[in-house]
Design a protein around this motif. Structure first.
Motif, mmCIF file in Angstrom:
data_model
loop_
_atom_site.group_PDB
_atom_site.id
_atom_site.type_symbol
_atom_site.label_atom_id
_atom_site.label_comp_id
_atom_site.label_asym_id
_atom_site.label_seq_id
_atom_site.Cartn_x
_atom_site.Cartn_y
_atom_site.Cartn_z
ATOM 1 N N TYR A 36 0.447 83.027 27.378
ATOM 2 C CA TYR A 36 -0.410 83.920 28.374
ATOM 3 C C TYR A 36 0.397 84.995 28.573
ATOM 4 O O TYR A 36 1.714 85.106 28.944
ATOM 5 N N SER A 37 -0.419 86.119 28.892
ATOM 6 C CA SER A 37 -0.047 87.490 29.638
ATOM 7 C C SER A 37 -0.975 87.894 30.478
ATOM 8 O O SER A 37 -2.029 87.912 30.377
ATOM 9 N N ARG A 174 -0.284 79.174 32.362
ATOM 10 C CA ARG A 174 -1.110 80.360 32.646
ATOM 11 C C ARG A 174 -0.813 80.730 34.233
ATOM 12 O O ARG A 174 -0.670 81.865 34.557
ATOM 13 N N ALA A 177 2.470 82.570 33.900
ATOM 14 C CA ALA A 177 2.533 84.031 33.893
ATOM 15 C C ALA A 177 2.067 84.869 35.084
ATOM 16 O O ALA A 177 2.616 85.933 34.946
ATOM 17 N N GLU A 358 -10.663 85.674 30.931
ATOM 18 C CA GLU A 358 -9.468 85.652 29.825
ATOM 19 C C GLU A 358 -9.974 86.453 28.637
ATOM 20 O O GLU A 358 -11.116 86.652 28.391
ATOM 21 N N VAL A 380 -6.451 87.732 31.986
ATOM 22 C CA VAL A 380 -5.291 87.183 31.671
ATOM 23 C C VAL A 380 -5.457 87.031 29.970
ATOM 24 O O VAL A 380 -6.826 86.944 29.533
ATOM 25 N N ARG A 382 -4.859 85.377 26.662
ATOM 26 C CA ARG A 382 -4.575 83.980 26.012
ATOM 27 C C ARG A 382 -4.070 84.201 24.620
ATOM 28 O O ARG A 382 -5.022 84.552 23.920
#
Ligand SMILES: [Zn+2]
Ligand SMILES: [Zn+2]
Length: 383
Positions: A36-37, A174, A177, A358, A380, A382
């Motif tokens: 995740y970022s 998650r 992250a 996401e 986020v 994924r």
């Protein structure tokens, strides 16, 4: 190996996905397969040109006066896939969160318990590897820089081991992250830098990712009331759901309609600025609702070249007030990220509630459009 990464080629340019080549990790470096970022506001600053170093400093550190092209992203989590010689803090298969401030463990600041200002972070916006000043990331013949020595908008990253924090494998990646930057920063801004105490009244100006964590931090520290201030009513509504006791769309309104009764005219013990783009005026706005002897914490980023601050200096002195800056909430990443993950795992710290959307790696531009339009608390990616 070839990996896909979301890149900015110039200020105001769009985020675009490219296939780049990354080298194997050199000594003290690791390759992480990203899970995740987080899409932090600071990457938007990178796009608008507000986040930079002076060209002369860039030239000195990396031999070129620009940060572009650059892989975005500095919040992330994943699994270690390869390690270079000499790596001792993680092994293949470990789950990790990235850290935009490296923790070298050896410099004056690390050994005095302040790794959030580790010396290794000096070139964090310049781009080359902190291990040896060369590049592992290439787009054709061009060396590619990485946001905060990370560049988490990529399927895989190669980074210094000081830039990753090992986390237990049963924790949610998650959440890890999001804790790797904004959420930890907001929490620490209240608890550590703000020093919120039981019974305090706290105001949080800006209720995005950072602010939502500051509100929870203030409550964990025992605040009796937390006033959420944001120009966007939907962000105030969200802040009330996670524990803010009062909400207001402006500081002025809070000053006249909430604080007189709530504090008997005393104003707030701690005011935390967590707006996405801090401006000159916001410092005085925050100070004006701070009590005698109170503290203003500046956690939201301003433009790199902003040097003026609006402040009623007379009142600042006469009210014996303090203005404090903070990076990473003035906490050690290696302690704070695992600690908050555990709180989250035990249901005592809300993170999932802050994720509004996401995205895929190809949707980074859309994610930042949504952030700019106020639709997002936290987006986020994924992988
Ligand atoms: Zn961030
Ligand atoms: Zn250090």
């Amino acid at each position: 190996m070839d990996v896909r990464a979301s890149i900015l080629s110039e200020v105001h340019g769009p985020w675009h996905t490219e296939t780049i080549e990354i080298d194997d990790p050199h000594p003290y470096e690791v390759r992480v397969k990203m899970a995740y970022s987080g899409m932090c506001h600071s990457d938007l600053h990178l796009q608008t040109g507000a986040l930079s170093q002076a060209p002369v400093a860039l030239e000195m550190i990396s031999g070129r006066p620009t940060m572009f092209p650059i892989i975005g992203g500095h919040e992330g989590s994943g699994v270690v896939e390869a390690v270079g010689d000499g790596v001792t803090s993680v092994k293949v298969g470990d789950h990790v969160a990235t850290s935009f401030i490296p923790s070298c463990g050896k410099c004056e600041y690390c050994v005095s318990g302040r790794p959030y200002i580790c010396d290794m972070a000096a070139g964090t916006l310049a781009g080359p590897m902190i291990s040896d000043g060369t590049w592992r990331h290439h787009l054709g013949d061009t060396n590619v820089n990485r946001m905060c020595n990370l560049g988490t908008f990529a399927d895989y990253i190669v980074v210094h081991e000081a830039s990753v924090i090992r986390v237990e494998p049963w924790y949610d990646l998650r959440a890890a992250a999001l804790l790797s930057c904004g959420i930890s920063t907001g929490f620490g801004a209240a608890v550590s830098r703000g020093g919120v105490k039981p019974g305090d009244v706290v105001a949080v100006i800006g209720c995005g990712g950072l602010g939502s964590a500051a509100i929870q931090g203030a409550l964990h520290a025992g605040a009796r009331a937390v006033v959420a201030i944001d120009t966007n009513q939907s962000k105030i509504d969200r802040a009330m759901k996670i524990g803010a006791t009062h909400g207001s769309t402006t500081t002025l309104e809070a000053a006249f309609t909430i604080l007189p009764d709530l504090t008997w005219g005393k104003n707030c013990d701690v005011v935390i600025i967590t707006v996405g783009e801090a401006t000159s005026e916001i410092i005085e706005q925050a100070r004006s609702i701070t009590a005698k002897g109170g503290v203003v914490v500046a956690a939201g980023l301003a433009a790199w070249d902003q040097t003026s601050v609006e402040l009623n200096l007379f009142m600042f002195s006469m009210m014996n007030q303090e203005l404090r800056g903070t990076v990473f909430g003035s906490e050690a990443p290696r302690i704070q990220i695992p600690r908050l993950l555990r709180l989250h795992n035990e249901g005592k710290f809300m993170i999932d509630e802050l994720v509004t959307q996401e995205y895929s790696l190809d949707e980074v531009q859309k994610g930042y459009d949504d952030l700019a339009s106020g639709e997002n608390i936290r987006g986020v990616i994924r992988f």
